[in-house]
Design an enzyme around this catalytic site. Structure first.
Site, short mmCIF file in Angstrom:
data_model
loop_
_atom_site.label_atom_id
_atom_site.label_comp_id
_atom_site.label_asym_id
_atom_site.label_seq_id
_atom_site.Cartn_x
_atom_site.Cartn_y
_atom_site.Cartn_z
N HIS A 117 0.85 -1.21 0.00
CA HIS A 117 0.00 0.00 0.00
C HIS A 117 0.88 1.25 0.00
CE1 HIS A 117 -3.10 -2.73 2.12
NE2 HIS A 117 -3.60 -2.46 0.92
N LYS B 238 -17.28 -7.36 6.78
CA LYS B 238 -16.01 -8.01 7.16
C LYS B 238 -15.75 -7.86 8.66
CE LYS B 238 -13.16 -7.64 2.98
NZ LYS B 238 -11.98 -6.97 2.42
N ARG C 15 -1.40 -6.78 -8.19
CA ARG C 15 -0.20 -7.57 -7.88
C ARG C 15 -0.02 -8.66 -8.93
NH1 ARG C 15 -2.35 -8.41 -1.93
NH2 ARG C 15 -4.10 -8.72 -3.33
N SER D 204 -2.57 -7.89 3.14
CA SER D 204 -2.95 -7.70 4.55
C SER D 204 -3.32 -9.05 5.16
CB SER D 204 -4.14 -6.75 4.66
OG SER D 204 -3.84 -5.52 4.08
O1 PNS Z 1 -8.73 -3.30 0.07
P1 PNS Z 1 -9.98 -3.88 -0.51
O2 PNS Z 1 -10.78 -4.59 0.57
O3 PNS Z 1 -9.71 -4.75 -1.70
O4 PNS Z 1 -10.86 -2.62 -1.02
C1 PNS Z 1 -12.12 -2.80 -1.58
C2 PNS Z 1 -12.87 -1.47 -1.80
C3 PNS Z 1 -12.92 -0.67 -0.52
C4 PNS Z 1 -12.14 -0.66 -2.85
C5 PNS Z 1 -14.29 -1.84 -2.29
O5 PNS Z 1 -14.84 -2.80 -1.43
C6 PNS Z 1 -15.22 -0.65 -2.37
O6 PNS Z 1 -15.03 0.25 -3.15
N1 PNS Z 1 -16.27 -0.65 -1.54
C7 PNS Z 1 -17.25 0.40 -1.48
C8 PNS Z 1 -18.63 -0.09 -1.90
C9 PNS Z 1 -18.89 0.11 -3.38
O7 PNS Z 1 -18.77 1.19 -3.91
N2 PNS Z 1 -19.30 -1.01 -4.04
C10 PNS Z 1 -19.72 -1.02 -5.45
C11 PNS Z 1 -18.63 -0.84 -6.46
S1 PNS Z 1 -17.58 -2.21 -6.69
#
Ligand code: PNS
Length: 165
Positions: free
Chosen positions: A21, A45, A94, A132
């Protein structure tokens, strides 16, 4: 009239942040005027660290970066991006395994708001296997995680998973 500043949102769970990150934050910040790290409030989560703890770690690590800000959001990412006047979302890739999830999210977000683009940066080789989830697993099992996360994160992980005497 001066052009509008380029604001990039770097969203994620950051539970906890890793050196991967941090690499994205450093490289992403070079591409914009302001980079907003946005920690997701997620009721589904079961995180190891609270949102406040995750933000505190991020803030400690990016304290010296003027362009970088740490915030949190709940709900739709595109709604948060619009609220922050950001047209760009930054994500890291990645390995090929990330591609499917990332492409689905990018396409969904573009369908929800066609003015928002997702930009991807390839993770650097040394961080390409760091996540993570794995860092937490190694820490829980007593392994050395100091080369995968910044020092403030390593300290908090050690406090969470003390080594047996
Ligand atoms: O680090 P992560 O857990 O892979 O991040 C995921 C994240 C936060 C980018 C994703 O879950 C997110 O954007 N959540 C917000 C909800 C949302 O907008 N969902 C619809 C579009 S995919």
């Amino acid at each position: 009239m001066a052009p509008a500043p380029v604001v990039v949102i770097y969203p994620g769970s950051f539970d906890p942040m890793t050196n991967g990150h941090l690499d994205m934050i450093e490289r992403g910040a070079r591409l914009c005027d302001r980079l907003v790290i946005a920690v997701l409030h997620n009721d589904v989560k079961q995180p190891l660290f609270t949102v406040a703890e995750r933000m505190e770690m991020l803030r400690e690590v990016v304290a010296h970066m003027d362009k970088v800000e740490v915030d949190c959001f709940a709900g739709l990412l595109v709604a948060y991006a619009a609220q922050r006047d950001a047209r760009l979302i930054l994500r890291g890739i990645r390995a090929i395994a990330d591609y499917e999830y990332e492409s689905q999210m990018a396409l969904m977000n573009r369908r929800l708001d066609k003015g928002i683009e997702t930009v991807f940066l390839m993770a650097s080789e040394e961080n390409s296997f760091v996540s993570s989830r794995l860092v937490k697993e190694v820490a829980r099992l007593g392994g050395d995680i100091s080369s995968f996360v910044p020092a403030p994160v390593a300290r908090r992980l050690s406090a969470h998973f003390p080594k047996p005497l």
